[in-house]
Design an enzyme around this catalytic site. Structure first.
Site, PDB file in Angstrom:
ATOM      1  N   ASP A 139       0.821  -1.204   0.000  1.00  0.00           N
ATOM      2  CA  ASP A 139       0.000   0.000   0.000  1.00  0.00           C
ATOM      3  C   ASP A 139       0.858   1.259   0.000  1.00  0.00           C
ATOM      4  O   ASP A 139       1.905   1.318   0.636  1.00  0.00           O
ATOM      5  CB  ASP A 139      -0.892  -0.013   1.251  1.00  0.00           C
ATOM      6  CG  ASP A 139      -1.810   1.187   1.339  1.00  0.00           C
ATOM      7  OD1 ASP A 139      -2.665   1.327   0.446  1.00  0.00           O
ATOM      8  OD2 ASP A 139      -1.678   1.980   2.289  1.00  0.00           O
ATOM      9  N   GLU A 143       1.137  -0.494  -5.128  1.00  0.00           N
ATOM     10  CA  GLU A 143       0.203   0.598  -5.383  1.00  0.00           C
ATOM     11  C   GLU A 143       1.060   1.863  -5.443  1.00  0.00           C
ATOM     12  O   GLU A 143       1.419   2.446  -4.419  1.00  0.00           O
ATOM     13  CB  GLU A 143      -0.839   0.723  -4.272  1.00  0.00           C
ATOM     14  CG  GLU A 143      -1.879   1.785  -4.596  1.00  0.00           C
ATOM     15  CD  GLU A 143      -2.435   2.518  -3.389  1.00  0.00           C
ATOM     16  OE1 GLU A 143      -3.434   3.229  -3.551  1.00  0.00           O
ATOM     17  OE2 GLU A 143      -1.874   2.391  -2.290  1.00  0.00           O
TER      18      GLU A 143
END
Length: 637
Positions: free
Chosen positions: A316, A369
């Site tokens: 993330d 990401e």
């Protein structure tokens, strides 16, 4: 005061690895571990707290009295406190009471390495042995490398466990065991290849969706036990479904029982707020330059890959890690030693993380990401990259949603938005994401991002997904997209499964099931998904009619797929497309079929390529293009 027995699981070599940032199995040493010392069963505790004056274990076994069991500090300046407590038994709750040398500050902390935690809002750690679970996924683990490679299909179903489905009668979450039946059956029925779980590591605050973690080594107890989560993964694997976990090494919350200011000092977070505090999320940022913190984080990645058999980690907020000026104004950040804005220590950590997990675990993938144009995210470290297996294609997502939000009459002026991604599609190993972030409060559900009446909305959504699956790269969709969820995603409520009582939503679900099935069985759509050899334009310039056409290629030319997308609501009969060679076209998929709630305009007959140059190709033929639809054809010699 009860005596803590002097005992250690650490060797001198362990300590040397820990101090140098090279100990990647700290979960075997730090934390709480059930052991037997001189015939007595109990628990060994070890915690890193280098600025502590004293560390006590408080819990159910001593009435939470910090004078009962004080740990011993190691002599080797590692900052580790440890000891064996016979009274501490499985299932008992505990915390560390830490008195710091820093102005005698006292903290009560959950165990950073605990395998199990109390169910929020309670915050204690729980003594737990997780090694007795008997895995039954040996078959999957033996051939995972063949299922999980970069030349294999990835149709990923992103799931937030707390809101996928609930037990309405009892107004509660499903358990891991219930997910192992309901979710596994559904994912298998829908022909997805993988699930990606939004963070399952223990987190205190539901509205964070799991992205503010305090228990990095514990699956959340909201849904049950560690063994329950293992069983869920086991069942997914037994059904040939890969498991990707969201992993959050980018930041952590400042909750009193968490990692922040752990021993009365900035232990896990960087002491400089320009590097140690995230202004967007009001959270703390790991100190990537501290060796012991690197050992903690890489050990955490190893833990989920080894102990829980996960097949991939989606990392993330990578952009927030690699840029010193991320979400910061001028004066709020300090350039690196070369005068740039790259966070060099974080970049080195990411590279080492990727190198180590790929070296130690066969057949896994890491996915970034990463929302910027940082070069080489999915390039191997030895060739100057960050070393990820894949990167989310955020530019494609943004352009595509922007294009599809427009009324069809205006799309001819924005053809570039739907074709631009192909200009850079092979610069990285891209995964195309339509994730939770695109359907949260204020952003509308996918179906309501589409223009037009009900029929057009569903046609547009089917078209967008069919275009997505034909585009080079791998695919991820968030739960609810597969049946046209109308409400924006709300972490606190279940998906609207009752919509499946209505034909448009039933048809949408059937479409997605068939699209996944076709994708999995069509090598041209995935074998060369990251190579320009797997893609050839036929036409991208017909903006007046809002049509594009291209070819997807696998290893065998006889498996080539011709894809034609009509982004306009006007059907087009006898639309001519160029072809690179002589052959026959047969329709293999059509998003406008009546069973999908479409108009039913089709290409029922086999089409023969004529020796008539068109679109700069030597051959061509005429096809029927349904309104707001994508059509796939096989091209056989």
């Amino acid at each position: 005061m009860e005596k803590v027995i002097n005992y250690s699981l650490f060797t001198d070599f362990d300590i040397a690895l820990f101090k140098s940032g090279k100990h990647f199995k700290l979960y075997e040493k730090l934390g709480s571990h059930l052991v037997e010392v001189d015939g007595v069963k109990g628990t060994y505790f070890a915690v890193w707290a280098p600025t502590a004056k004293s560390v006590s274990v408080i819990g159910d076994f001593n009435y939470w009295n910090d004078h009962q069991h004080r740990l011993n500090v190691r002599w080797d300046s590692s900052g580790i406190w440890e000891g064996f407590i016979p009274e501490a038994q499985p299932g008992m709750r505990y915390k560390y009471k830490i008195k710091s040398n820093n102005n005698n500050i006292e903290t009560e902390k959950a165990d950073p390495y605990a395998f199990y935690c109390e169910k929020p809002p309670y915050t204690a750690s729980i003594i737990r042995d997780i090694d007795h679970y008997k895995w039954k996924d040996q078959a999957w683990m033996s051939y995972r490398k063949d299922k999980n490679g970069l030349d294999k299909p990835y149709a990923v179903y992103e799931v937030h466990l707390g809101s996928w489905m609930k037990n309405v009668e009892e107004n509660r979450f499903l358990t891991y065991e219930e997910f192992a039946v309901k979710l596994v059956d559904y994912v298998k029925k829908m022909n997805y290849t993988h699930v990606e779980f939004m963070p399952v590591m223990e987190y205190p605050y539901d509205p964070s969706w799991g992205y503010q973690i305090v228990g990095y080594f514990a699956p959340t107890s909201r849904f049950g036990t560690p063994e329950g989560f293992m069983h869920l993964i086991d069942q997914l694997h037994k059904n040939d479904i890969g498991v990707i976990l969201d992993w959050v090494p980018s930041h952590f919350p400042s909750d009193d029982h968490g990692l922040g200011f752990f021993d009365g000092s900035h232990l896990y977070e960087h002491p400089d707020p320009r590097k140690g505090y995230h202004p967007d999320w009001k959270s703390l940022i790991f100190n990537y330059g501290r060796n012991e913190v690197k050992s903690f984080l890489i050990s955490n990645a190893f833990f989920w890959l080894e102990k829980y058999h996960v097949d991939g980690l989606r990392v993330d907020a990578v952009a927030s890690m690699i840029y010193l000026d991320y979400s910061r104004n001028e004066g709020e950040w300090e350039p690196n030693m070369f005068g740039g804005n790259e966070y060099l220590e974080a970049i080195d950590f990411i590279k080492e993380f990727n190198q180590e997990v790929y070296k130690n675990f066969d057949g896994i993938q890491t996915i970034a990401e990463e929302s910027t144009a940082f070069t080489g995210v999915s390039k191997p470290v030895e060739f100057g990259g960050l070393g990820f297996g894949m990167k989310w294609m955020m530019g494609w997502m943004h352009d595509t949603l922007q294009y599809f939000s427009k009324e069809t009459v205006y799309r001819k002026f924005h053809q570039n938005e739907i074709t631009f991604s192909l200009a850079y599609a092979f610069t990285e190993h891209f995964m195309l994401p339509l994730s939770h972030d695109e359907v949260v409060y204020g952003k509308k559900s996918l179906i309501y991002k589409m223009p037009g009446d009900e029929w057009q909305r569903f046609a547009n959504l089917r078209l967008m997904l069919a275009y997505m699956y034909a585009h080079p790269g791998t695919n991820l969709t968030f739960m609810g997209a597969e049946f046209g969820q109308t409400k924006e995603w709300d972490y606190s409520t279940s998906l609207d499964w009752h919509l499946l009582d209505y034909k448009p939503h039933q048809s949408m679900q059937g479409f997605m099931k068939d699209l996944n099935g076709l994708y999995k069985s069509t090598p041209a759509l995935y074998e060369k998904g990251f190579s320009s050899e797997g893609f050839e334009w036929i036409s991208f310039a017909d903006h007046e009619q809002s049509v594009i056409a291209f070819i997807r290629k696998g290893h065998d030319m006889e498996n080539d797929i011709v894809v034609v997308c009509n982004f306009n609501e006007v059907p087009k009969k006898n639309y001519r497309i160029g072809l690179p060679r002589k052959g026959k076209l047969s329709q293999v998929f059509n998003s406008d079929m009546k069973k999908y709630f479409g108009s039913g305009l089709s290409n029922s007959k086999e089409l023969i390529a004529e020796k008539k140059p068109y679109n700069h190709k030597p051959y061509s033929c005429e096809v029927n293009l349904p309104p707001l639809a994508a059509v796939y054809f096989s091209l056989k010699s």
